[in-house]
Design a protein around this motif. Sequence first.
Motif, short mmCIF file in Angstrom:
data_model
loop_
_atom_site.label_atom_id
_atom_site.label_comp_id
_atom_site.label_asym_id
_atom_site.label_seq_id
_atom_site.Cartn_x
_atom_site.Cartn_y
_atom_site.Cartn_z
N ARG A 110 -9.54 3.89 4.25
CA ARG A 110 -8.44 4.18 3.37
C ARG A 110 -8.83 4.58 2.00
O ARG A 110 -8.18 5.47 1.53
CB ARG A 110 -7.47 2.94 3.31
N ASP A 138 -2.16 -4.42 1.70
CA ASP A 138 -3.17 -4.10 1.13
C ASP A 138 -4.16 -5.36 0.70
O ASP A 138 -5.09 -5.19 0.09
CB ASP A 138 -3.14 -2.87 -0.06
N LYS A 194 -8.46 -7.81 -2.27
CA LYS A 194 -8.28 -7.14 -1.30
C LYS A 194 -9.52 -7.60 -0.10
O LYS A 194 -10.34 -8.22 -0.68
CB LYS A 194 -8.59 -5.70 -1.67
N ASP A 204 0.81 -1.26 -0.09
CA ASP A 204 0.09 -0.23 -0.07
C ASP A 204 0.90 1.19 -0.01
O ASP A 204 1.26 1.61 1.08
CB ASP A 204 -1.03 0.00 1.44
N TRP A 220 0.52 5.30 5.39
CA TRP A 220 0.18 5.89 4.17
C TRP A 220 0.06 7.37 4.34
O TRP A 220 0.29 8.24 3.31
CB TRP A 220 -1.36 5.52 3.93
#
Length: 344
Positions: free
Chosen positions: A309, A179, A201, A31, A93
């Motif tokens: 996310r 992810d 996912k 990710d 992230w």
Amino acid sequence: MYEIPAPMLAKAAATIPDPAKKPMLFEPKWDGFRGLVAWDGETLEIGSRGAKPLTRYFPELVEQLAEILPGPCLLDGEIVVATGPAGAQRLDWEALSQRIHPAASRVAKLAAETPAMFIAFDLLAEGDEDLQPLPFGERRRRLEQLLSDARSPLHLTRTTEDRDTAERWLAEFEGAGLDGVVAKPLGDPYAPGKRTLIKIKHARTADVVALGYRVHKRGSGVGSLLVGLYDADGELRQVGGVAAWSDAMRQQLVEDLAPLVERDADGQAVTGAGERSRFTGAKDVSFVRLRPERVLEVRYDQLEGARFRHTVQFARWRPDRDARSCTYDQLDTVAGYDLADVLS
């Protein structure tokens, strides 16, 4: 310098495919920012999935990869940032997204404070040889040879041909901020811009409260619906947005949500200022405020802190649910997993 192609992409699937039907190699789904590293022996550039090159935002990678790479090559991979104490690190992230900044001084400061890593998963060229026409299995073999002595911040992603192992990765690696899993046909050539890979996912649902909506960029209809959840203190917090409505649904939503629009003493719709990020730029992020009464069920993949996310997908309206029942307690909690164990 190599010509940097558009990256090969993936299409979503609900389950991990059976490699007995078509030989596959499975990898963790990182990710981060997709990056294509081009090193000609003198200059190193980092291309992106979009039109914006990433070279200036990651000076530490430019410097260190040029020292580590054994020769000219073109790599496909992911740029990630990890934070947390030793033994409990995970991908971050938010820390990664902060690296996209217009000020060179800020970029340099963050490069020192939150240095990035590059996770390589494909080799598109080596020396003067274009490897894109080769089957992925051969490209992977060449990549392993090229990076046999690689060291951090350059990492070679792990792989497996065993479906059960990939299922375990899907369950465990989320705890380190990953992810999902990507399945890559071993016999396929590199296909720039084509969705020939398969991504799996996490698929989950949650009941959320409609907080407001942004008008579509065309000037009419709902562009995105802002949604929220109640935290442990009873505060309603914005957690993300729902988009991808059809043209007809955008117009219908304006009518359906009209009774919930908050209005001032003059009868005018009350607007709020949405959250702005470095990715929105000068984009209008204002929204029409709604009374928090309407509940909807959405599909989501994972949380980043206290927010979804990615943009979530509308599933259905839930007229049977009370808005106050839409709390964080309903969301899955993921067991922690040390990123070092994924990289090893």
